[in-house]
Design an enzyme around this catalytic site. Structure first.
Site, short mmCIF file in Angstrom:
data_model
loop_
_atom_site.label_atom_id
_atom_site.label_comp_id
_atom_site.label_asym_id
_atom_site.label_seq_id
_atom_site.Cartn_x
_atom_site.Cartn_y
_atom_site.Cartn_z
N ASP A 177 3.16 -70.66 25.42
CA ASP A 177 2.07 -71.03 24.53
C ASP A 177 1.34 -72.12 25.31
O ASP A 177 1.80 -73.25 25.36
CB ASP A 177 2.59 -71.57 23.19
CG ASP A 177 1.43 -71.83 22.23
OD1 ASP A 177 0.41 -72.40 22.67
OD2 ASP A 177 1.55 -71.46 21.05
N HIS A 178 0.25 -71.75 25.98
CA HIS A 178 -0.29 -72.70 26.97
C HIS A 178 -0.81 -73.98 26.33
O HIS A 178 -0.98 -74.98 27.01
CB HIS A 178 -1.33 -72.03 27.88
CG HIS A 178 -2.61 -71.70 27.20
ND1 HIS A 178 -2.77 -70.56 26.47
CD2 HIS A 178 -3.78 -72.37 27.12
CE1 HIS A 178 -3.99 -70.54 25.98
NE2 HIS A 178 -4.63 -71.62 26.35
N GLU A 216 -14.54 -72.63 19.88
CA GLU A 216 -15.06 -72.10 21.15
C GLU A 216 -16.52 -71.78 20.99
O GLU A 216 -16.95 -71.40 19.90
CB GLU A 216 -14.35 -70.78 21.49
CG GLU A 216 -12.92 -70.91 21.92
CD GLU A 216 -12.34 -69.52 22.17
OE1 GLU A 216 -12.82 -68.83 23.07
OE2 GLU A 216 -11.43 -69.14 21.43
N HIS A 240 -0.97 -71.16 18.73
CA HIS A 240 -1.45 -72.49 19.10
C HIS A 240 -1.63 -73.45 17.91
O HIS A 240 -1.21 -74.60 17.97
CB HIS A 240 -2.79 -72.38 19.84
CG HIS A 240 -2.81 -71.33 20.90
ND1 HIS A 240 -1.78 -71.18 21.81
CD2 HIS A 240 -3.71 -70.38 21.21
CE1 HIS A 240 -2.07 -70.18 22.64
NE2 HIS A 240 -3.23 -69.67 22.29
P1 NAD Z 1 -5.68 -58.15 33.31
O1 NAD Z 1 -6.06 -56.88 32.63
O2 NAD Z 1 -6.71 -58.93 34.02
O3 NAD Z 1 -4.54 -57.83 34.37
C1 NAD Z 1 -3.53 -56.87 34.16
C2 NAD Z 1 -2.64 -56.72 35.38
O4 NAD Z 1 -1.59 -55.81 35.08
C3 NAD Z 1 -3.33 -56.19 36.62
O5 NAD Z 1 -2.79 -56.85 37.75
C4 NAD Z 1 -2.89 -54.71 36.64
O6 NAD Z 1 -2.85 -54.15 37.95
C5 NAD Z 1 -1.51 -54.80 36.08
N1 NAD Z 1 -1.06 -53.53 35.48
C6 NAD Z 1 -1.58 -52.89 34.40
N2 NAD Z 1 -0.89 -51.76 34.15
C7 NAD Z 1 0.11 -51.69 35.06
C8 NAD Z 1 1.17 -50.77 35.31
N3 NAD Z 1 1.36 -49.68 34.55
N4 NAD Z 1 2.03 -51.05 36.31
C9 NAD Z 1 1.85 -52.15 37.08
N5 NAD Z 1 0.88 -53.05 36.89
C10 NAD Z 1 0.01 -52.82 35.90
O7 NAD Z 1 -4.92 -59.04 32.22
P2 NAD Z 1 -4.85 -60.66 32.12
O8 NAD Z 1 -6.09 -61.16 31.48
O9 NAD Z 1 -4.46 -61.25 33.42
O10 NAD Z 1 -3.69 -60.87 31.04
C11 NAD Z 1 -2.32 -60.67 31.35
C12 NAD Z 1 -1.47 -61.20 30.19
O11 NAD Z 1 -1.72 -62.58 30.03
C13 NAD Z 1 -1.76 -60.56 28.85
O12 NAD Z 1 -0.56 -60.51 28.13
C14 NAD Z 1 -2.71 -61.53 28.20
O13 NAD Z 1 -2.67 -61.47 26.80
C15 NAD Z 1 -2.14 -62.84 28.71
N6 NAD Z 1 -3.10 -63.95 28.72
C16 NAD Z 1 -4.21 -63.94 29.52
C17 NAD Z 1 -5.07 -65.02 29.54
C18 NAD Z 1 -6.27 -65.05 30.44
O14 NAD Z 1 -6.89 -66.11 30.52
N7 NAD Z 1 -6.63 -63.99 31.11
C19 NAD Z 1 -4.81 -66.12 28.72
C20 NAD Z 1 -3.67 -66.13 27.91
C21 NAD Z 1 -2.82 -65.03 27.94
#
Ligand code: NAD
Length: 490
Positions: A177-178, A216, A240
């Site tokens: 939970d960042h 936001e 959060h």
């Molecule tokens: P994203 O869609 O940008 O990245 C997804 C990644 O997963 C990619 O590297 C993709 O290649 C990989 N991937 C997808 N399907 C795959 C498969 N079948 N096998 C192997 N690799 C696979 O997603 P994101 O924004 O980086 O988010 C990732 C997680 O972090 C999610 O759970 C999201 O809710 C959480 N999160 C993201 C943020 C943010 O700021 N982006 C913030 C809080 C939480």
């Protein structure tokens, strides 16, 4: 602070989170000497990449985060890549061999961190494979770091938890939970428990209400598909907002250990008054933004965003009144609100103290300002205390004065990014600032009753707030009917 040794496997290594947060945060730890020479990262994602291409990506994300340093090249040389479909068994065998080789090459002692930074539907599958394909079979520690969302409701969270518990024990699971990595959220405990000025007053005898806001300015951006099924309640409140409330409301822990702090937080979740059925409308307000203008530019309504149902009933704003039915907080409302496309980007907490029993400085139509403690969480980091003092000049009139402390003016360097603190905590095995399963389960069961009611009743007033505004009118009334208002403090 000691250097830490481990192999970090990042699933979703080409994703947004990995690039924007994880690589720059790991670099900062490396630059500060907190990540020893004995570390390696395996990036795992679908796209085929060579190690060199991956290292190039890592360097770029470090540079894009405005980090400077002459050892970025050296840092990136610790990164390796495996193109992998997380649903394919064969692929884990290759990953296992790769991990063992790096273990030997860098002397990592079999310490492993598995960071799941990809779509949540894969979390369970990956955890099960890590165990069945032998990747968790190590002489050192093994830890699972898991991103939000942890489930979509209590039932799916239980299902996910059961899967990951087959491969990792509760104390090996680090649920991110960042907000818990933010400096000023971590400061709530210190402000409360290290100050004679606050600790004795922190209860229903002296505090009238507490307001937690996280607003936001951005809309839903490209996350329409995810957000349609989530909404502000699941995306922000379940995790959060409730975490901040727990830190504000918990009893002083016996010691500052992970178990003691978590168990006090869990007791707060257990004392949250359950709200269900028609009661929801008395305690919670939902909003959805319409079309309008921000900074002179037109912005679309939520219903016109990509991947969003044109008749969507999903909330992009929530305000709520929480009651904590225990001896310390009986009668003190905790108001929370969060939403997208609001007038300002700001996370802050306002603690409003009760009025003194007899106001000697009373003037008709000019009540004394209550004392407020404001904790600024982001983008500003600091504390402001609102007091009354004598107005300069003749007479004895009281006027409001503010004592302010800004974190940035003391810590010359930028304060560490939440992910930097959390990654380091995970490496040294401190799970205090991660959510325990009981916290997750209790907060889902609280939130589920609200979403059940909302899903069963369409909100006819949607869209009910304009971009750049303070949210729906009903959120103002939520406090007005208790004789309060949302403080507009800076
Ligand atoms: P994203 O869609 O940008 O990245 C997804 C990644 O997963 C990619 O590297 C993709 O290649 C990989 N991937 C997808 N399907 C795959 C498969 N079948 N096998 C192997 N690799 C696979 O997603 P994101 O924004 O980086 O988010 C990732 C997680 O972090 C999610 O759970 C999201 O809710 C959480 N999160 C993201 C943020 C943010 O700021 N982006 C913030 C809080 C939480």
């Amino acid at each position: 602070y000691k250097e830490q040794t481990s192999l970090i496997m990042i699933f979703g290594a080409t994703g947004d989170l990995a690039n924007r947060k994880l690589y720059p945060s790991l670099y900062r730890l490396f630059r500060k000497g907190l990540l020893s020479e004995r570390f390696a990262v395996i990036g795992v994602a679908r796209r085929p990449l060579t190690n060199e291409q991956f290292q190039e990506n890592v360097k770029n994300s470090v540079l894009e985060a405005k980090e400077t340093g002459n050892n970025i090249e050296e840092f990136a040389s610790h990164f390796y890549y495996h193109s992998h479909d997380v649903t394919d068994s064969g692929s884990y065998t290759v990953l296992k061999r790769m991990a063992e080789d790096l273990d030997n090459q860098y002397g990592l002692g079999g310490n492993r961190i598995f960071y799941l930074a990809m779509a949540p539907e894969f979390f369970g599958t990956i955890a099960l494979h890590l165990k069945s394909d032998g990747l968790t079979d190590v002489p050192g520690f093994k830890r699972l770091v898991i991103e939000k969302p942890f489930g979509h409701d209590l039932a799916s969270a239980v299902e996910l938890n059961e899967k990951i518990r087959k491969a990792f024990s509760e104390d090996e699971i680090y649920r991110i939970d960042h907000y818990l990595g933010k400096q000023m959220v971590q400061n709530i405990e210190v402000i409360r428990f290290a100050n004679a000025l606050f600790e004795p007053l922190w209860n229903n005898r002296y505090i009238s209400n507490i307001q937690v806001t996280s607003s936001e300015t951005l809309g839903v951006e490209e996350r329409g598909r995810y957000y349609e099924n989530s909404g502000a309640l699941r995306d922000m409140v379940q995790n959060h907002m409730l975490q901040m409330v727990a830190l504000l409301a918990m009893e002083p822990p016996i010691k500052l250990t992970t178990d003691e702090i978590r168990s006090e937080k869990i007791r707060v979740f257990r004392s949250l008054r359950e709200i269900e059925g028609d009661e929801v409308a008395k305690y919670f307000v939902r909003g959805q933004y319409g079309a309008g203008e921000m900074n002179g530019l037109p912005v679309p309504a939520y219903r016109d965003e990509p991947m969003v149902d044109p008749h969507s009933n999903t909330e992009t704003y929530v305000a709520g009144k929480l009651m904590i039915d225990n001896a310390r907080w009986a009668g003190v409302p905790f108001y929370i609100r969060t939403g997208k496309r609001l007038g300002a980007k700001s996370t802050k907490i306002v603690v409003q103290f009760k009025d003194i029993p007899m106001n000697l400085y009373y003037q008709p139509n000019k009540p004394l300002n209550p004392n407020l403690l404001v904790i600024h969480i982001q983008p500003e980091e600091g504390i402001t205390l609102h007091l009354n003092a004598k107005k300069a000049g003749q007479g004895m009139d009281a006027t409001e004065v503010k004592l302010s402390f800004a974190n940035t003016s003391v810590n010359e360097m930028n304060t560490p990014e939440a992910y930097e603190l959390l990654l380091y905590d995970c490496m040294r095995g401190d799970a205090t600032n991660f959510a325990h399963w009981d916290e997750v389960a209790l907060s889902w069961s609280f939130v589920d009753k609200i979403s059940d009611y909302w899903e069963s009743t369409k909100e006819e007033s949607f869209p009910n707030y304009a971009p750049g505004s303070r949210g729906p009118e009903a959120a103002e009334q939520l406090l007005e009917k208790d004789g309060f208002f949302w403080w507009r403090v800076r």
